[in-house]
Structures are given as C-alpha cells and as structure tokens.
Design a protein around this motif. Sequence first.
Motif, PDB file in Angstrom:
ATOM      1  N   MET A  84      13.636  33.195  31.934  1.00  0.00           N
ATOM      2  CA  MET A  84      13.396  33.809  30.441  1.00  0.00           C
ATOM      3  C   MET A  84      12.324  34.999  31.152  1.00  0.00           C
ATOM      4  O   MET A  84      12.325  36.218  30.541  1.00  0.00           O
ATOM      5  CB  MET A  84      12.654  32.948  29.856  1.00  0.00           C
ATOM      6  CG  MET A  84      12.395  33.414  28.577  1.00  0.00           C
ATOM      7  SD  MET A  84      12.052  32.023  27.418  1.00  0.00           S
ATOM      8  CE  MET A  84      11.084  33.007  26.042  1.00  0.00           C
ATOM      9  N   ALA A  85      11.339  34.867  31.904  1.00  0.00           N
ATOM     10  CA  ALA A  85      10.464  35.923  31.958  1.00  0.00           C
ATOM     11  C   ALA A  85      11.011  36.955  32.827  1.00  0.00           C
ATOM     12  O   ALA A  85      11.792  36.581  34.286  1.00  0.00           O
ATOM     13  CB  ALA A  85       8.881  35.267  32.541  1.00  0.00           C
ATOM     14  N   VAL A  86      10.825  38.021  32.520  1.00  0.00           N
ATOM     15  CA  VAL A  86      11.414  39.169  33.411  1.00  0.00           C
ATOM     16  C   VAL A  86      10.058  39.923  33.971  1.00  0.00           C
ATOM     17  O   VAL A  86       9.369  40.465  32.972  1.00  0.00           O
ATOM     18  CB  VAL A  86      12.074  40.007  32.385  1.00  0.00           C
ATOM     19  CG1 VAL A  86      12.716  41.328  33.347  1.00  0.00           C
ATOM     20  CG2 VAL A  86      13.392  39.454  32.078  1.00  0.00           C
ATOM     21  N   ASN A  87      10.039  40.099  35.263  1.00  0.00           N
ATOM     22  CA  ASN A  87       9.002  40.729  35.762  1.00  0.00           C
ATOM     23  C   ASN A  87       9.350  41.250  37.058  1.00  0.00           C
ATOM     24  O   ASN A  87       9.010  41.151  38.032  1.00  0.00           O
ATOM     25  CB  ASN A  87       8.010  39.517  36.068  1.00  0.00           C
ATOM     26  CG  ASN A  87       6.417  40.248  36.581  1.00  0.00           C
ATOM     27  OD1 ASN A  87       6.339  41.498  36.542  1.00  0.00           O
ATOM     28  ND2 ASN A  87       5.684  39.348  37.065  1.00  0.00           N
ATOM     29  N   VAL A  88      10.164  42.326  36.834  1.00  0.00           N
ATOM     30  CA  VAL A  88      11.008  42.962  37.912  1.00  0.00           C
ATOM     31  C   VAL A  88      10.709  44.605  37.997  1.00  0.00           C
ATOM     32  O   VAL A  88      10.791  45.243  36.933  1.00  0.00           O
ATOM     33  CB  VAL A  88      12.374  42.920  37.641  1.00  0.00           C
ATOM     34  CG1 VAL A  88      13.289  43.460  38.589  1.00  0.00           C
ATOM     35  CG2 VAL A  88      12.917  41.406  37.497  1.00  0.00           C
ATOM     36  N   ALA A  89      10.314  45.052  39.118  1.00  0.00           N
ATOM     37  CA  ALA A  89      10.209  46.615  39.314  1.00  0.00           C
ATOM     38  C   ALA A  89      11.404  47.234  39.882  1.00  0.00           C
ATOM     39  O   ALA A  89      12.081  46.451  40.633  1.00  0.00           O
ATOM     40  CB  ALA A  89       8.889  46.703  40.362  1.00  0.00           C
ATOM     41  N   ASN A  90      11.444  48.113  39.315  1.00  0.00           N
ATOM     42  CA  ASN A  90      12.805  49.225  39.716  1.00  0.00           C
ATOM     43  C   ASN A  90      12.402  50.382  39.931  1.00  0.00           C
ATOM     44  O   ASN A  90      11.101  50.812  39.731  1.00  0.00           O
ATOM     45  CB  ASN A  90      13.933  48.776  38.980  1.00  0.00           C
ATOM     46  CG  ASN A  90      13.716  49.076  37.666  1.00  0.00           C
ATOM     47  OD1 ASN A  90      13.005  50.272  37.207  1.00  0.00           O
ATOM     48  ND2 ASN A  90      14.344  48.578  36.746  1.00  0.00           N
ATOM     49  N   SER A  91      13.219  51.340  40.345  1.00  0.00           N
ATOM     50  CA  SER A  91      12.894  52.784  40.527  1.00  0.00           C
ATOM     51  C   SER A  91      12.556  53.374  39.095  1.00  0.00           C
ATOM     52  O   SER A  91      11.912  54.580  39.164  1.00  0.00           O
ATOM     53  CB  SER A  91      14.067  53.450  41.259  1.00  0.00           C
ATOM     54  OG  SER A  91      15.368  53.322  40.400  1.00  0.00           O
ATOM     55  N   ASP A  92      12.920  53.015  38.098  1.00  0.00           N
ATOM     56  CA  ASP A  92      12.610  53.561  36.764  1.00  0.00           C
ATOM     57  C   ASP A  92      11.527  52.887  35.949  1.00  0.00           C
ATOM     58  O   ASP A  92      10.931  53.783  35.379  1.00  0.00           O
ATOM     59  CB  ASP A  92      13.731  53.306  35.855  1.00  0.00           C
ATOM     60  CG  ASP A  92      15.059  53.774  36.484  1.00  0.00           C
ATOM     61  OD1 ASP A  92      16.027  53.190  35.829  1.00  0.00           O
ATOM     62  OD2 ASP A  92      15.245  54.977  36.929  1.00  0.00           O
ATOM     63  N   GLY A  93      10.933  52.034  36.309  1.00  0.00           N
ATOM     64  CA  GLY A  93       9.660  51.633  35.832  1.00  0.00           C
ATOM     65  C   GLY A  93       9.537  50.058  36.082  1.00  0.00           C
ATOM     66  O   GLY A  93      10.096  49.340  36.928  1.00  0.00           O
ATOM     67  N   ILE A  94       8.886  49.224  34.966  1.00  0.00           N
ATOM     68  CA  ILE A  94       8.447  47.827  35.246  1.00  0.00           C
ATOM     69  C   ILE A  94       8.735  46.844  34.032  1.00  0.00           C
ATOM     70  O   ILE A  94       8.541  47.603  32.857  1.00  0.00           O
ATOM     71  CB  ILE A  94       7.189  47.815  35.543  1.00  0.00           C
ATOM     72  CG1 ILE A  94       6.649  48.774  36.929  1.00  0.00           C
ATOM     73  CG2 ILE A  94       6.686  46.292  35.517  1.00  0.00           C
ATOM     74  CD1 ILE A  94       5.090  48.813  37.046  1.00  0.00           C
ATOM     75  N   LYS A  95       9.542  46.200  34.027  1.00  0.00           N
ATOM     76  CA  LYS A  95       9.884  45.257  32.962  1.00  0.00           C
ATOM     77  C   LYS A  95       9.033  44.189  32.975  1.00  0.00           C
ATOM     78  O   LYS A  95       8.359  43.630  33.876  1.00  0.00           O
ATOM     79  CB  LYS A  95      11.308  44.560  33.072  1.00  0.00           C
ATOM     80  CG  LYS A  95      12.352  45.614  32.923  1.00  0.00           C
ATOM     81  CD  LYS A  95      13.788  45.089  32.629  1.00  0.00           C
ATOM     82  CE  LYS A  95      14.704  45.939  32.906  1.00  0.00           C
ATOM     83  NZ  LYS A  95      14.979  46.466  31.586  1.00  0.00           N
ATOM     84  N   ILE A  96       8.497  43.834  31.651  1.00  0.00           N
ATOM     85  CA  ILE A  96       7.612  42.665  31.631  1.00  0.00           C
ATOM     86  C   ILE A  96       8.037  41.414  30.761  1.00  0.00           C
ATOM     87  O   ILE A  96       8.989  41.783  29.886  1.00  0.00           O
ATOM     88  CB  ILE A  96       6.199  43.378  31.232  1.00  0.00           C
ATOM     89  CG1 ILE A  96       6.407  43.972  29.853  1.00  0.00           C
ATOM     90  CG2 ILE A  96       5.509  44.200  32.299  1.00  0.00           C
ATOM     91  CD1 ILE A  96       5.591  43.407  28.665  1.00  0.00           C
ATOM     92  N   ASN A  97       7.335  40.410  30.534  1.00  0.00           N
ATOM     93  CA  ASN A  97       7.417  39.489  29.785  1.00  0.00           C
ATOM     94  C   ASN A  97       6.891  39.598  28.537  1.00  0.00           C
ATOM     95  O   ASN A  97       5.476  39.553  28.186  1.00  0.00           O
ATOM     96  CB  ASN A  97       6.949  38.074  30.271  1.00  0.00           C
ATOM     97  CG  ASN A  97       7.097  37.044  29.608  1.00  0.00           C
ATOM     98  OD1 ASN A  97       7.199  37.120  28.339  1.00  0.00           O
ATOM     99  ND2 ASN A  97       7.216  35.647  30.118  1.00  0.00           N
ATOM    100  N   GLY A  98       7.812  40.031  27.714  1.00  0.00           N
ATOM    101  CA  GLY A  98       7.367  40.608  26.172  1.00  0.00           C
ATOM    102  C   GLY A  98       6.341  39.306  25.294  1.00  0.00           C
ATOM    103  O   GLY A  98       5.488  39.849  24.736  1.00  0.00           O
ATOM    104  N   GLU A  99       7.173  38.052  25.576  1.00  0.00           N
ATOM    105  CA  GLU A  99       6.282  37.150  24.769  1.00  0.00           C
ATOM    106  C   GLU A  99       4.727  37.011  25.242  1.00  0.00           C
ATOM    107  O   GLU A  99       3.732  36.671  24.452  1.00  0.00           O
ATOM    108  CB  GLU A  99       6.875  35.713  25.187  1.00  0.00           C
ATOM    109  CG  GLU A  99       8.036  35.620  24.013  1.00  0.00           C
ATOM    110  CD  GLU A  99       8.668  34.206  24.295  1.00  0.00           C
ATOM    111  OE1 GLU A  99       7.896  33.348  24.210  1.00  0.00           O
ATOM    112  OE2 GLU A  99       9.877  34.236  24.135  1.00  0.00           O
TER     113      GLU A  99
END
Length: 75
Positions: free
Chosen positions: A1-16
Amino acid sequence: MAVNVANSDGIKINGELLRYCIARAGKNPTQVSKEMEMTYNAFKRKCTGESDFKAREIRVLSKLIGLSDSEILGI
C-alpha cells in the motif's frame, strides 16, 4: 500500500502518511500547497501518486511540516 519509490521523474510518497504528518504539524493540505507555491490540485495529484514530487519539492515540504531528512525519507 505504501509507495515510496524514486524514479527518474520524481519521488512518489505514501499520501496517507503525508496527510498525517501535515496534520501533526498543525497545517492542512491547502495551506501547504499555498506555502509550496503550487495549486491545491497539483499538490493533491502528488499526494495521491498521480504525479511525482521533485526532490526540491520534498526538501521544501519537509521544512514546512518540520520533518527531518530521515523522517521525510520514511514517507
């Protein structure tokens, strides 16, 4: 459920978890989006994972809500 992945475009986070940290800082997403100089809709897209946070935005966000480097990396 938690997304904490870096990629070349940016950083996704755990919104909750981010929303919790914003509330813990005594703020709300509307205030934070204004302080970050972005529209509420853009901030919401980043919080829901539709768009990625840039590293610069993460640094600003961490300062606004009083998170250390290790805490912000945990989101």
